[in-house]
Design a protein around this motif. Structure first.
Motif, short mmCIF file in Angstrom:
data_model
loop_
_atom_site.label_atom_id
_atom_site.label_comp_id
_atom_site.label_asym_id
_atom_site.label_seq_id
_atom_site.Cartn_x
_atom_site.Cartn_y
_atom_site.Cartn_z
N VAL A 51 0.95 -1.07 -0.08
CA VAL A 51 0.28 -0.11 0.12
C VAL A 51 0.82 1.79 0.19
O VAL A 51 0.85 2.03 -1.12
CB VAL A 51 -0.99 0.17 1.35
CG1 VAL A 51 -1.32 1.19 1.40
CG2 VAL A 51 -2.24 -1.29 1.10
N GLU A 52 2.25 1.37 1.10
CA GLU A 52 2.71 2.58 0.71
C GLU A 52 3.70 2.86 -0.26
O GLU A 52 4.06 3.49 -0.49
CB GLU A 52 3.27 2.69 2.57
CG GLU A 52 2.92 2.60 4.02
CD GLU A 52 3.37 2.62 4.63
OE1 GLU A 52 4.68 2.58 4.56
OE2 GLU A 52 2.80 2.64 6.06
N ALA A 53 3.86 1.71 -0.63
CA ALA A 53 4.81 1.78 -2.17
C ALA A 53 4.09 2.19 -3.16
O ALA A 53 4.00 2.20 -4.29
CB ALA A 53 4.99 0.54 -2.42
N GLY A 54 2.80 2.06 -3.35
CA GLY A 54 1.26 2.85 -4.41
C GLY A 54 1.77 1.65 -5.37
O GLY A 54 1.22 1.35 -6.65
N LYS A 55 1.39 0.01 -5.10
CA LYS A 55 1.30 -0.48 -6.47
C LYS A 55 0.38 -1.04 -6.18
O LYS A 55 -0.98 -1.41 -6.21
CB LYS A 55 2.11 -2.06 -5.05
CG LYS A 55 3.67 -2.30 -4.94
CD LYS A 55 3.73 -3.32 -5.10
CE LYS A 55 5.30 -3.51 -4.36
NZ LYS A 55 5.79 -4.74 -4.09
N LEU A 56 0.19 -0.98 -8.07
CA LEU A 56 -1.05 -0.70 -8.13
C LEU A 56 -1.98 -2.49 -7.79
O LEU A 56 -2.67 -2.68 -8.75
CB LEU A 56 -0.97 -0.40 -9.87
CG LEU A 56 -0.38 0.70 -10.90
CD1 LEU A 56 -0.46 1.25 -11.51
CD2 LEU A 56 -1.34 1.80 -9.67
N GLY A 59 -4.83 -4.34 -3.78
CA GLY A 59 -6.33 -4.93 -4.37
C GLY A 59 -7.11 -3.28 -3.16
O GLY A 59 -6.31 -3.31 -2.55
N LEU A 60 -7.76 -2.64 -4.01
CA LEU A 60 -8.88 -1.42 -3.36
C LEU A 60 -8.79 -2.14 -1.80
O LEU A 60 -8.75 -0.42 -1.40
CB LEU A 60 -10.18 -1.69 -4.02
CG LEU A 60 -10.90 -0.05 -3.77
CD1 LEU A 60 -10.29 1.37 -3.62
CD2 LEU A 60 -11.97 -0.13 -4.85
N GLY A 61 -9.50 -2.56 -1.73
CA GLY A 61 -9.55 -3.63 -1.10
C GLY A 61 -8.48 -3.18 0.40
O GLY A 61 -8.86 -3.04 2.22
N THR A 62 -7.46 -3.31 0.22
CA THR A 62 -6.35 -3.45 0.94
C THR A 62 -6.30 -1.90 1.45
O THR A 62 -5.89 -2.06 2.41
CB THR A 62 -5.15 -4.05 0.77
OG1 THR A 62 -5.44 -5.54 -0.10
CG2 THR A 62 -4.02 -4.22 1.26
N TYR A 63 -6.16 -0.89 0.35
CA TYR A 63 -6.15 0.66 1.04
C TYR A 63 -7.14 0.73 1.35
O TYR A 63 -7.51 1.36 2.35
CB TYR A 63 -6.25 1.46 -0.85
CG TYR A 63 -4.69 0.85 -1.35
CD1 TYR A 63 -3.95 2.27 -1.16
CD2 TYR A 63 -4.64 -0.34 -2.18
CE1 TYR A 63 -3.11 1.73 -2.45
CE2 TYR A 63 -3.48 0.13 -2.90
CZ TYR A 63 -2.93 0.74 -2.98
OH TYR A 63 -1.33 0.89 -3.98
N LEU A 64 -8.65 0.38 1.47
CA LEU A 64 -9.27 1.29 2.23
C LEU A 64 -9.70 0.13 3.22
O LEU A 64 -9.94 1.07 4.45
CB LEU A 64 -10.57 0.23 1.56
CG LEU A 64 -11.15 0.99 0.13
CD1 LEU A 64 -12.28 0.48 -0.66
CD2 LEU A 64 -11.19 2.28 0.27
N GLN A 65 -9.07 -1.15 4.01
CA GLN A 65 -8.91 -1.00 5.22
C GLN A 65 -6.88 -0.74 5.76
O GLN A 65 -7.93 -0.58 6.99
CB GLN A 65 -8.44 -2.92 4.62
CG GLN A 65 -9.60 -3.33 4.94
CD GLN A 65 -8.95 -5.32 5.28
OE1 GLN A 65 -8.94 -6.02 3.62
NE2 GLN A 65 -8.49 -5.36 5.84
N ALA A 66 -7.08 -0.25 5.12
CA ALA A 66 -5.30 0.71 6.10
C ALA A 66 -6.08 2.52 6.19
O ALA A 66 -5.92 2.44 7.11
CB ALA A 66 -4.45 0.45 4.84
N LEU A 67 -6.78 2.76 5.26
CA LEU A 67 -7.51 3.75 5.18
C LEU A 67 -7.92 4.27 6.72
O LEU A 67 -7.85 5.14 7.25
CB LEU A 67 -7.82 4.86 4.31
CG LEU A 67 -7.02 5.23 3.20
CD1 LEU A 67 -8.15 4.68 2.40
CD2 LEU A 67 -6.59 5.89 3.47
N TRP A 68 -8.91 2.84 6.53
CA TRP A 68 -10.08 2.73 7.13
C TRP A 68 -9.30 2.60 8.65
O TRP A 68 -9.60 3.14 10.13
CB TRP A 68 -10.95 1.63 7.15
CG TRP A 68 -11.80 1.20 8.80
CD1 TRP A 68 -13.29 1.40 8.85
CD2 TRP A 68 -11.76 0.15 10.30
NE1 TRP A 68 -14.26 1.07 9.99
CE2 TRP A 68 -13.04 0.16 10.81
CE3 TRP A 68 -10.75 -0.79 10.26
CZ2 TRP A 68 -13.32 -0.21 11.45
CZ3 TRP A 68 -11.10 -1.30 10.98
CH2 TRP A 68 -11.69 -1.11 12.27
N ALA A 69 -8.66 2.17 9.34
CA ALA A 69 -7.61 1.60 10.31
C ALA A 69 -7.71 3.01 10.88
O ALA A 69 -7.16 2.59 12.34
CB ALA A 69 -6.84 0.76 10.01
#
Length: 110
Positions: A51-56, A59-69
């Motif tokens: 996520v922090e590397a911005g790997k395309l 999955g979007l869900g992974t980004y969302l979980q990190a933001l939610w947390a």
């Protein structure tokens, strides 16, 4: 048949990298280790690295979980909000019904 993978537009790659950097900044400001964020988000440390590397490929869900947390998911409601889509609203209010039709030649051969 050509099965080569289409190139990702540079703008998309840059957006993902900036989002990853913002997530990293938020994590650091909250004094969270990657392991702490991973545990809180229900992810692995490798997922947080991606996520922090911005790997395309992440999955979007992974980004969302990190933001939610980290309590940052509320701002996501503004993304693609129909009420904020000026171009879409302008087209909708234009009043013209626009249909896309494929032109065909009349076959007058009877």
């Amino acid at each position: 048949m050509d099965r080569t993978k289409p190139q990702t537009p540079l703008g998309v790659t840059e957006l993902a990298a900036r989002l990853g950097a913002r997530i990293r900044t938020a994590r650091v400001r909250r004094r969270l280790r990657k392991e702490d964020l991973a545990l809180k988000a229900g992810l692995s440390r490798n997922a947080i690295d991606a996520v922090e590397a911005g790997k395309l490929t992440t999955g979007l869900g992974t980004y969302l979980q990190a933001l939610w947390a980290m309590g940052l998911a509320e701002g996501l409601d503004l993304i693609a909000d129909p009420g904020l889509d000026r171009d879409g609203l302008a087209l909708e209010l234009d009043g013209k019904t626009m249909r896309v039709r494929v032109g065909t030649k009349a076959d007058n051969d009877f």
